[in-house]
Design a protein around this motif. Structure first.
Motif, PDB file in Angstrom:
ATOM      1  N   ARG A   1       0.810  -1.223   0.000  1.00 26.94           N
ATOM      2  CA  ARG A   1       0.000   0.000   0.000  1.00 26.94           C
ATOM      3  C   ARG A   1       0.843   1.273   0.000  1.00 26.94           C
ATOM      4  N   HIS A   2       2.149   1.152   0.162  1.00 24.70           N
ATOM      5  CA  HIS A   2       3.009   2.333   0.244  1.00 24.70           C
ATOM      6  C   HIS A   2       3.963   2.398  -0.945  1.00 24.70           C
ATOM      7  N   PRO A   3       4.145   3.573  -1.533  1.00 22.40           N
ATOM      8  CA  PRO A   3       5.096   3.686  -2.653  1.00 22.40           C
ATOM      9  C   PRO A   3       6.547   3.607  -2.194  1.00 22.40           C
ATOM     10  N   TRP A   4       6.811   3.993  -0.946  1.00 21.85           N
ATOM     11  CA  TRP A   4       8.168   4.029  -0.387  1.00 21.85           C
ATOM     12  C   TRP A   4       9.137   4.769  -1.298  1.00 21.85           C
ATOM     13  N   SER A   5       8.646   5.840  -1.871  1.00 25.68           N
ATOM     14  CA  SER A   5       9.488   6.784  -2.611  1.00 25.68           C
ATOM     15  C   SER A   5       9.025   8.180  -2.229  1.00 25.68           C
ATOM     16  N   PHE A   6       9.947   9.131  -2.245  1.00 30.35           N
ATOM     17  CA  PHE A   6       9.633  10.473  -1.757  1.00 30.35           C
ATOM     18  C   PHE A   6       8.572  11.141  -2.618  1.00 30.35           C
ATOM     19  N   HIS A   7       7.594  11.772  -1.969  1.00 32.69           N
ATOM     20  CA  HIS A   7       6.599  12.592  -2.671  1.00 32.69           C
ATOM     21  C   HIS A   7       6.272  13.784  -1.784  1.00 32.69           C
ATOM     22  N   ALA A   8       6.052  14.909  -2.416  1.00 33.57           N
ATOM     23  CA  ALA A   8       5.894  16.169  -1.683  1.00 33.57           C
ATOM     24  C   ALA A   8       4.551  16.288  -0.964  1.00 33.57           C
ATOM     25  N   GLU A   9       3.621  15.348  -1.208  1.00 35.35           N
ATOM     26  CA  GLU A   9       2.308  15.439  -0.568  1.00 35.35           C
ATOM     27  C   GLU A   9       2.401  15.401   0.956  1.00 35.35           C
ATOM     28  N   GLY A  10       3.550  14.937   1.471  1.00 36.10           N
ATOM     29  CA  GLY A  10       3.712  14.917   2.913  1.00 36.10           C
ATOM     30  C   GLY A  10       3.589  16.290   3.550  1.00 36.10           C
ATOM     31  N   LEU A  11       3.826  17.342   2.778  1.00 34.77           N
ATOM     32  CA  LEU A  11       3.703  18.696   3.312  1.00 34.77           C
ATOM     33  C   LEU A  11       2.272  19.020   3.725  1.00 34.77           C
ATOM     34  N   TRP A  12       1.310  18.305   3.149  1.00 33.70           N
ATOM     35  CA  TRP A  12      -0.083  18.549   3.516  1.00 33.70           C
ATOM     36  C   TRP A  12      -0.363  18.158   4.963  1.00 33.70           C
ATOM     37  N   PHE A  13       0.539  17.364   5.566  1.00 37.00           N
ATOM     38  CA  PHE A  13       0.345  16.903   6.936  1.00 37.00           C
ATOM     39  C   PHE A  13       0.079  18.086   7.876  1.00 37.00           C
ATOM     40  N   VAL A  14       0.909  19.130   7.776  1.00 37.56           N
ATOM     41  CA  VAL A  14       0.784  20.265   8.694  1.00 37.56           C
ATOM     42  C   VAL A  14      -0.564  20.958   8.512  1.00 37.56           C
ATOM     43  N   ALA A  15      -0.954  21.177   7.251  1.00 39.67           N
ATOM     44  CA  ALA A  15      -2.226  21.864   6.991  1.00 39.67           C
ATOM     45  C   ALA A  15      -3.415  21.023   7.471  1.00 39.67           C
TER      46      ALA A  15
ATOM     47  N   PRO B   1      -5.685  25.288  14.725  1.00 38.72           N
ATOM     48  CA  PRO B   1      -4.386  25.978  14.846  1.00 38.72           C
ATOM     49  C   PRO B   1      -3.982  26.343  16.269  1.00 38.72           C
ATOM     50  N   PRO B   2      -4.873  26.957  17.072  1.00 35.06           N
ATOM     51  CA  PRO B   2      -4.418  27.303  18.438  1.00 35.06           C
ATOM     52  C   PRO B   2      -4.016  26.083  19.254  1.00 35.06           C
ATOM     53  N   LEU B   3      -4.800  25.023  19.157  1.00 38.47           N
ATOM     54  CA  LEU B   3      -4.488  23.828  19.939  1.00 38.47           C
ATOM     55  C   LEU B   3      -3.223  23.155  19.420  1.00 38.47           C
ATOM     56  N   LEU B   4      -3.016  23.162  18.107  1.00 38.06           N
ATOM     57  CA  LEU B   4      -1.794  22.581  17.553  1.00 38.06           C
ATOM     58  C   LEU B   4      -0.568  23.362  18.017  1.00 38.06           C
ATOM     59  N   ILE B   5      -0.673  24.681  18.056  1.00 38.55           N
ATOM     60  CA  ILE B   5       0.438  25.506  18.552  1.00 38.55           C
ATOM     61  C   ILE B   5       0.721  25.181  20.018  1.00 38.55           C
ATOM     62  N   ALA B   6      -0.346  25.081  20.814  1.00 32.62           N
ATOM     63  CA  ALA B   6      -0.173  24.790  22.237  1.00 32.62           C
ATOM     64  C   ALA B   6       0.461  23.428  22.461  1.00 32.62           C
ATOM     65  N   LEU B   7       0.022  22.418  21.700  1.00 32.00           N
ATOM     66  CA  LEU B   7       0.585  21.074  21.853  1.00 32.00           C
ATOM     67  C   LEU B   7       2.032  21.040  21.384  1.00 32.00           C
ATOM     68  N   THR B   8       2.341  21.796  20.348  1.00 32.80           N
ATOM     69  CA  THR B   8       3.733  21.869  19.877  1.00 32.80           C
ATOM     70  C   THR B   8       4.629  22.476  20.945  1.00 32.80           C
ATOM     71  N   LEU B   9       4.159  23.572  21.573  1.00 33.09           N
ATOM     72  CA  LEU B   9       4.917  24.191  22.655  1.00 33.09           C
ATOM     73  C   LEU B   9       5.051  23.240  23.839  1.00 33.09           C
ATOM     74  N   ALA B  10       3.972  22.491  24.123  1.00 36.67           N
ATOM     75  CA  ALA B  10       4.028  21.545  25.239  1.00 36.67           C
ATOM     76  C   ALA B  10       5.097  20.494  25.003  1.00 36.67           C
ATOM     77  N   GLY B  11       5.180  19.994  23.776  1.00 38.28           N
ATOM     78  CA  GLY B  11       6.192  19.001  23.464  1.00 38.28           C
ATOM     79  C   GLY B  11       7.603  19.562  23.523  1.00 38.28           C
ATOM     80  N   ALA B  12       7.798  20.774  22.985  1.00 38.51           N
ATOM     81  CA  ALA B  12       9.132  21.385  22.959  1.00 38.51           C
ATOM     82  C   ALA B  12       9.622  21.720  24.367  1.00 38.51           C
ATOM     83  N   ARG B  13       8.739  22.310  25.184  1.00 42.92           N
ATOM     84  CA  ARG B  13       9.140  22.666  26.544  1.00 42.92           C
ATOM     85  C   ARG B  13       9.313  21.427  27.416  1.00 42.92           C
ATOM     86  N   GLY B  14       8.404  20.485  27.250  1.00 42.47           N
ATOM     87  CA  GLY B  14       8.464  19.283  28.072  1.00 42.47           C
ATOM     88  C   GLY B  14       9.707  18.458  27.827  1.00 42.47           C
TER      89      GLY B  14
END
Length: 616
Positions: free
Chosen positions: A230-244, A252-265
């Motif tokens: 099920r996986h191509p196992w070759s690089f494709h740029a669609e992975g950038l859609w993950f963040v969006a 967005p606010p909760l994602l920012i908060a969780l990102t800060l929680a991970g970085a600080r923790g």
């Protein structure tokens, strides 16, 4: 005592949110049509086994438990999964309260309810609810072990590992990341050397035995599908859609908060805080990296949920440093996103609202049309000889019809999507993959074909594959659901041997007007249509289900024949049509333009409709 007093308001808020969301989910679960994967899990549950081609056994077992207790209803099928999902925010609150204080625990629990990915768990009978629960059990056990190794923590770890192993292959990510994080911490390395933890890990590993045994008996078919096919196992740029996508689903606010929680923790002095931060961050980042190499055709937006749940215990600490308006904005946007997801499922549940989305990209085809199809099959069965066998052309149709008709033994023809979704090996094991007419003999068969389960450019070739399996096809009964966005063909095969060229349902295309275009009270319609084996006698233009014009049929279009190389319509290249439509009483606004195709064999097929806008 002061902490408990301060926690009372947020504790009451948690239970209000928990109860309100649960009630909303109960309403949605009772109305939402069966998703195709749920139908197949129901079918697996009716064929008890330790493991299956696509999953370990727990999902199928729970689906079977639900219908055994509540009957063959969608709400009963989903009930065990909804019950498990209801435990997730409560367990999250208890874990956080023990480690960071009671008020922080109830705050984390509230966001466990509001986080759209976790708040919508249990709406469908899918393995994610068990995976979420198993992840929290392992997370809690790991936090306990960092403080002190005892029997309770070891048992909890064993239960979590076993539940995860019985839920999905994807739980391997939780095990791998959890093990790496424990190895990175001195307290974790100490815990891993304890014999009680080793025994717990061994119990968890033993839960994979049924899946390992299934793969050993079936040439690693399940493992190859999940990790290779099920996986191509070759690089494709669609992975950038993950963040969006995650920003949209997590907000967005909760994602920012969780990102800060991970970085600080990750930089905190407390090993337990670092444990939560590293566990959650590595899972989310791991799936982000995987997105550049893995399957992009199937839904994967829910994969990082275990990572976000591991970060939620750290969220209250981040929010405490934010101004009140930012905290309220974070909670409000998460709640609105969750309500939007629930509203989407409600729209899917209402046929009239769902039909309005037929022209949109987000049309929920995997939920649509199954009830209408079951009604059409029952009606057609009444006109066929007793003992007529139902055969589906793909696993989706077979499983959905099986649930609606109470028959888990509906045979299925070989189909590309059976392989694409990893279900072909299981169908063969059950003896449900049919070879076609060579297997049926002279017995009457009602063949049910999902015409929209194949890309249109491959549809004619698929029809010819059906001819190879069952012979020339008789005139079909076409069922158009939601203006033909979901389309089925029913073929009544009486068992008589049919000779001649491959006869298929008609194929057509409207070149003008294009979908969504604005037209006046008079407008031209042009396109092409053909029917392999016999040809078409005439074409009629329809608007909102009624005939509004007769088309002139037979204009030469040699390009159609060159594109559809396998076509054997005897009228090629004279397959073009033109018509002038003059409207009278139709009001301005959106209408649905369609075709009625009359075959030379007496067949009449309504083609899928497309939206147009009629000007004043």
């Amino acid at each position: 005592m002061r902490d408990k007093d301060e926690a009372q308001p947020i504790r009451r808020l948690f239970w209000v949110l928990w109860a309100a969301v649960l009630l909303l989910k109960l309403g949605v679960v009772a109305q939402l049509p069966l998703f195709v994967d749920e139908a197949f899990y129901w079918q697996e549950g009716r064929h008890p086994a330790a493991a299956y081609s696509d999953l370990p056994g727990l999902t199928a077992w729970l689906a079977r438990l639900g219908v055994e207790l509540g009957g063959d209803h969608t709400w009963a099928l989903r009930a065990p999964f909804l019950a498990m999902s209801a435990l997730v925010p409560w367990l999250l609150a208890r874990i956080t309260a023990r480690e960071f204080g009671e008020r922080q625990g109830w705050v984390a629990g509230c966001f466990g309810v509001l986080l759209p990915l976790s708040g919508s768990l249990g709406l469908l009978a899918l393995p994610d609810a068990m995976m979420a629960l198993a992840t929290l059990l392992c997370l809690d056990a790991g936090a306990r072990l960092l403080r002190e190794v005892d029997a309770r923590a070891a048992v909890e770890l064993a239960v979590g590992l076993a539940l995860g192993a019985l839920s999905h292959y994807r739980f391997i990510a939780v095990i791998a990341v959890g093990g790496v994080v424990l190895l990175c911490l001195p307290e974790g390395r100490r815990a891993l050397r304890d014999v009680r933890v080793v025994i717990a890990a061994a119990i968890g590993a033993s839960a994979w035995a049924p899946l390992v045994a299934w793969n050993m008996d079936n040439a690693d078919a399940g493992l190859r599908f999940q990790l290779v096919d099920r996986h191509p196992w070759s690089f494709h740029a669609e992975g950038l859609w993950f963040v969006a996508i995650q920003a949209l689903l997590v907000t967005p606010p909760l994602l920012i908060a969780l990102t800060l929680a991970g970085a600080r923790g990750a930089r905190a002095a407390s090993p337990i805080t670092r444990y939560f931060a590293l566990f959650g961050s590595l899972i989310v980042l791991g799936f982000f990296v995987l997105g550049f190499f893995a399957d992009t055709e199937r839904v994967s937006f829910h994969w990082p949920l275990p990572g976000f749940m591991a970060l939620l215990p750290l969220l209250p600490g981040v929010l405490a440093g934010w101004p009140r308006w930012a905290r309220r904005l974070t909670a409000a946007t998460a709640g609105v996103a969750l309500l939007a997801i629930l509203a989407y499922y409600l729209v899917v549940s209402v046929p009239g609202l769902r039909a309005r989305s037929a022209g949109e990209k987000w049309y929920p085809s995997n939920f649509a049309g199954w009830g209408e199809l079951a009604d059409a099959v029952r009606q057609r069965q009444r006109s066929m000889p007793p003992g007529t066998r139902i055969v589906a052309d793909n696993f989706k149709v077979g499983a959905e019809l099986g649930f609606a008709l109470g028959d888990p033994r509906i045979a299925v023809l070989d189909h590309p999507i059976n392989h694409k979704h990893g279900r072909a090996p299981q169908l063969r094991l059950w003896g449900l993959q049919s070879a076609g007419r060579a297997e049926w003999g002279a017995a009457p068969v009602l063949l049910v074909v999902g015409a929209t389960e194949v890309e249109y450019k491959n549809l004619l070739r698929r029809y010819h594959q059906l001819c190879a399996m069952v012979g020339p096809l008789p005139p079909p009964q076409m069922l158009n659901v939601d203006h033909g966005r979901q389309r089925f063909a029913l073929f009544a095969l009486d068992g008589a041997k049919r000779e001649g060229d491959c006869t298929t349902p008609a194929m057509a295309w409207v070149d003008a007007p294009l979908p969504g275009r604005k037209v006046g009270r008079e407008f031209d319609v042009s396109g092409w249509a053909f029917k392999d084996g016999v040809g078409l006698a005439r074409v009629e233009i329809m608007l909102d289900g009624r005939v509004v014009a007769q088309a002139s049929y037979g204009r030469e279009l040699p390009g159609v024949r060159s594109y559809w190389e396998v076509s054997n319509d005897p009228q090629h290249p004279r397959v073009g049509f033109d018509a002038k439509v003059r409207l009278d009483a139709e009001p301005p606004g959106r209408h649905w333009l369609g075709l009625r195709l009359h075959g030379r064999d007496g067949s009449v097929e309504d083609w899928a409709e497309q939206p147009i806008e009629v000007r004043r």
